[in-house]
Design a protein around this motif. Sequence first.
Motif, PDB file in Angstrom:
ATOM      1  N   GLN A 143      28.537 -22.567  33.078  1.00  0.00           N
ATOM      2  CA  GLN A 143      29.465 -21.559  32.571  1.00  0.00           C
ATOM      3  C   GLN A 143      30.384 -21.095  33.699  1.00  0.00           C
ATOM      4  OE1 GLN A 143      28.060 -18.743  29.611  1.00  0.00           O
ATOM      5  NE2 GLN A 143      25.948 -19.428  29.959  1.00  0.00           N
ATOM      6  N   LYS A 144      31.514 -20.544  33.303  1.00  0.00           N
ATOM      7  CA  LYS A 144      32.524 -20.094  34.280  1.00  0.00           C
ATOM      8  C   LYS A 144      32.644 -18.573  34.237  1.00  0.00           C
ATOM      9  CE  LYS A 144      35.412 -22.447  36.038  1.00  0.00           C
ATOM     10  NZ  LYS A 144      35.589 -23.027  37.383  1.00  0.00           N
ATOM     11  N   THR A 145      32.983 -18.014  35.377  1.00  0.00           N
ATOM     12  CA  THR A 145      33.221 -16.570  35.458  1.00  0.00           C
ATOM     13  C   THR A 145      34.308 -16.304  36.491  1.00  0.00           C
ATOM     14  OG1 THR A 145      32.187 -14.395  35.741  1.00  0.00           O
ATOM     15  CG2 THR A 145      31.493 -16.127  37.253  1.00  0.00           C
ATOM     16  N   ASN A 146      35.010 -15.215  36.308  1.00  0.00           N
ATOM     17  CA  ASN A 146      36.061 -14.815  37.248  1.00  0.00           C
ATOM     18  C   ASN A 146      35.718 -13.414  37.766  1.00  0.00           C
ATOM     19  OD1 ASN A 146      38.394 -14.362  38.688  1.00  0.00           O
ATOM     20  ND2 ASN A 146      39.663 -13.964  36.895  1.00  0.00           N
ATOM     21  N   VAL A 147      34.916 -13.382  38.824  1.00  0.00           N
ATOM     22  CA  VAL A 147      34.400 -12.117  39.358  1.00  0.00           C
ATOM     23  C   VAL A 147      34.725 -12.015  40.844  1.00  0.00           C
ATOM     24  CG1 VAL A 147      32.307 -10.785  39.820  1.00  0.00           C
ATOM     25  CG2 VAL A 147      32.544 -11.998  37.661  1.00  0.00           C
ATOM     26  N   ARG A 148      35.163 -10.844  41.245  1.00  0.00           N
ATOM     27  CA  ARG A 148      35.378 -10.585  42.672  1.00  0.00           C
ATOM     28  C   ARG A 148      34.088  -9.998  43.244  1.00  0.00           C
ATOM     29  NH1 ARG A 148      39.473  -7.303  45.655  1.00  0.00           N
ATOM     30  NH2 ARG A 148      39.392  -8.047  47.804  1.00  0.00           N
ATOM     31  N   VAL A 149      33.598 -10.577  44.338  1.00  0.00           N
ATOM     32  CA  VAL A 149      32.340 -10.148  44.949  1.00  0.00           C
ATOM     33  C   VAL A 149      32.620  -9.314  46.192  1.00  0.00           C
ATOM     34  CG1 VAL A 149      30.214 -10.882  46.079  1.00  0.00           C
ATOM     35  CG2 VAL A 149      31.043 -12.117  44.067  1.00  0.00           C
ATOM     36  N   VAL A 150      32.058  -8.100  46.188  1.00  0.00           N
ATOM     37  CA  VAL A 150      32.039  -7.254  47.385  1.00  0.00           C
ATOM     38  C   VAL A 150      30.565  -7.062  47.733  1.00  0.00           C
ATOM     39  CG1 VAL A 150      32.632  -5.025  48.384  1.00  0.00           C
ATOM     40  CG2 VAL A 150      34.163  -6.081  46.708  1.00  0.00           C
ATOM     41  N   ALA A 151      30.178  -7.464  48.928  1.00  0.00           N
ATOM     42  CA  ALA A 151      28.777  -7.382  49.343  1.00  0.00           C
ATOM     43  C   ALA A 151      28.620  -6.349  50.445  1.00  0.00           C
ATOM     44  CB  ALA A 151      28.279  -8.745  49.817  1.00  0.00           C
ATOM     45  N   ALA A 152      27.387  -5.879  50.609  1.00  0.00           N
ATOM     46  CA  ALA A 152      27.108  -4.889  51.662  1.00  0.00           C
ATOM     47  C   ALA A 152      25.727  -5.138  52.236  1.00  0.00           C
ATOM     48  CB  ALA A 152      27.200  -3.466  51.104  1.00  0.00           C
ATOM     49  N   THR A 153      25.556  -4.789  53.488  1.00  0.00           N
ATOM     50  CA  THR A 153      24.259  -4.936  54.148  1.00  0.00           C
ATOM     51  C   THR A 153      24.141  -3.936  55.283  1.00  0.00           C
ATOM     52  OG1 THR A 153      22.819  -6.484  55.327  1.00  0.00           O
ATOM     53  CG2 THR A 153      25.165  -6.691  55.723  1.00  0.00           C
ATOM     54  N   ASN A 154      22.893  -3.561  55.587  1.00  0.00           N
ATOM     55  CA  ASN A 154      22.648  -2.689  56.738  1.00  0.00           C
ATOM     56  C   ASN A 154      21.846  -3.419  57.809  1.00  0.00           C
ATOM     57  OD1 ASN A 154      20.156  -2.815  55.564  1.00  0.00           O
ATOM     58  ND2 ASN A 154      19.996  -0.640  55.100  1.00  0.00           N
ATOM     59  N   VAL A 155      21.775  -4.752  57.706  1.00  0.00           N
ATOM     60  CA  VAL A 155      21.068  -5.546  58.710  1.00  0.00           C
ATOM     61  C   VAL A 155      22.062  -6.415  59.462  1.00  0.00           C
ATOM     62  CG1 VAL A 155      18.984  -5.601  57.311  1.00  0.00           C
ATOM     63  CG2 VAL A 155      20.598  -7.478  57.146  1.00  0.00           C
ATOM     64  N   ASP A 156      21.630  -6.926  60.612  1.00  0.00           N
ATOM     65  CA  ASP A 156      22.449  -7.833  61.413  1.00  0.00           C
ATOM     66  C   ASP A 156      22.420  -9.211  60.754  1.00  0.00           C
ATOM     67  OD1 ASP A 156      23.628  -9.475  63.252  1.00  0.00           O
ATOM     68  OD2 ASP A 156      22.598  -8.631  64.998  1.00  0.00           O
ATOM     69  N   MET A 157      23.478  -9.558  60.053  1.00  0.00           N
ATOM     70  CA  MET A 157      23.501 -10.794  59.293  1.00  0.00           C
ATOM     71  C   MET A 157      23.485 -12.023  60.199  1.00  0.00           C
ATOM     72  SD  MET A 157      23.358 -10.024  56.132  1.00  0.00           S
ATOM     73  CE  MET A 157      23.952 -11.423  55.217  1.00  0.00           C
ATOM     74  N   TYR A 158      24.105 -11.920  61.368  1.00  0.00           N
ATOM     75  CA  TYR A 158      24.103 -13.068  62.279  1.00  0.00           C
ATOM     76  C   TYR A 158      22.678 -13.395  62.710  1.00  0.00           C
ATOM     77  CZ  TYR A 158      25.203 -16.089  66.227  1.00  0.00           C
ATOM     78  OH  TYR A 158      25.259 -17.145  67.095  1.00  0.00           O
ATOM     79  N   THR A 159      21.891 -12.359  62.983  1.00  0.00           N
ATOM     80  CA  THR A 159      20.488 -12.575  63.351  1.00  0.00           C
ATOM     81  C   THR A 159      19.707 -13.167  62.189  1.00  0.00           C
ATOM     82  OG1 THR A 159      20.564 -10.719  64.906  1.00  0.00           O
ATOM     83  CG2 THR A 159      18.388 -11.447  64.183  1.00  0.00           C
ATOM     84  N   ALA A 160      19.998 -12.695  60.971  1.00  0.00           N
ATOM     85  CA  ALA A 160      19.326 -13.233  59.788  1.00  0.00           C
ATOM     86  C   ALA A 160      19.637 -14.711  59.610  1.00  0.00           C
ATOM     87  CB  ALA A 160      19.749 -12.442  58.547  1.00  0.00           C
TER      88      ALA A 160
END
Length: 427
Positions: A143-160
């Motif tokens: 299936q198709k969708t047209n959604v804009r994604v805004v994500a958030a995090t409080n951790v160090d993503m590079y380390t993850a």
Amino acid sequence: MVDHQDIKSRFGIIGNSPLLNRAIDIARQVAPTDISVLIQGESGSGKEVFSHIIHQLSARKHGPFIAVNCGAIPEGTIDSELFGHEKGSFTGATEARKGYFEVVDGGTIFLDEVGELPLGTQARLLRVLESGEYIRVGSSKVQKTNVRVVAATNVDMYTAVQKNKFREDLYYRLNTVPLKIPALRERPEDIYLLFRKFVVDFVDKYRTPSIQLLPDAQELLVSYNWPGNVRQLKNIAEQVAVLERERTINAAILSNYIPADAKQSNLPVFVNEQNKEDFSERDLLYKVLFDMKRDMVDLKKLVVELIQNGINAGTYEQNSPVINQLYKDIDNNNGNVAARMSDEYGLPSPATLTIHNPNRPKPANGEYRYNAQDVEEVEESLSLVDKESDLIKRALKKHKGKRKAAAQELGISERTLYRKIKDLNLD
């Protein structure tokens, strides 16, 4: 173009910090595009507010908006929540269900705590971001969708990413435009403004007399580290507005509402976040193993000394920490054993242990001698899997099967506890 003050007024943002203004600038510039945004900031710093700014200033503002806390959804159901499922695709799926990406088609989805997503779900999310395609759980239809994604995090993503907890390709796909929300301690000029705004709101809400903050109280407010950021400041403002009888607040009064362990220091406070699961789990297991090993060695030494020298006050004084802990553990199950033993032997409470000599002939010199060097050390199991399984069983038993409370006791997230129960066959 909408300026800073208009955005602050519209979304209830208080402050004039350059770091805050810079974050607003980035949100304002990226909003009209369809670029994915990764909002980074500590817990309580206001990341969700910026997701609303991005949505409301975009061409999708009339479309749906939904905020999803990825860390609050169990691993077994996260795919169904995001992408939907077909009837009968798993136990309890009595009917087909639309996922968030289908419901929010044409709008914006805010994925809070995106670093908590399982690796399998991350692969599905990457496909949505790259092609707009997804598949419901239990279906083979794309299936198709047209959604804009805004994500958030409080951790160090590079380390993850380095620890293989988060997909590198997904990280770079989400991080097209990074948006850093400053912690409250990084914008000290805004702290008093925020506190005053919160106090005025709560005074009006609860119909209490107004609050005045004296200069020394203002100084204490600004010098505190605020590990909980704006959320913590708002909570303290509410407490002061509701509970404090004295309406002119000095530093001494205000200090009663600030956590005692942080009053004496302006240094940054380390916050051991739950989503750093790999560290907390490993650290917990090693700590238990080392503590058990140390206790066993202490008890072995105590037993040898009692066998060699018998029971006396000197033995008690030298080994009092071990004996105290031993009786503390016994008392938890058998009542006040220490008091009874203290009365019987006339030693300081808790009393020492009594060793009865075995029925065998006494040596000619009248003394039993044992060489501590010859005592055989019995090795206990040091398997991390066994210890982890035992800890989880004990935590579940202690909290009568309540997994949320057990997860808090173990220092891991509820989702991780579900996974480990499944992996260790503890159901």
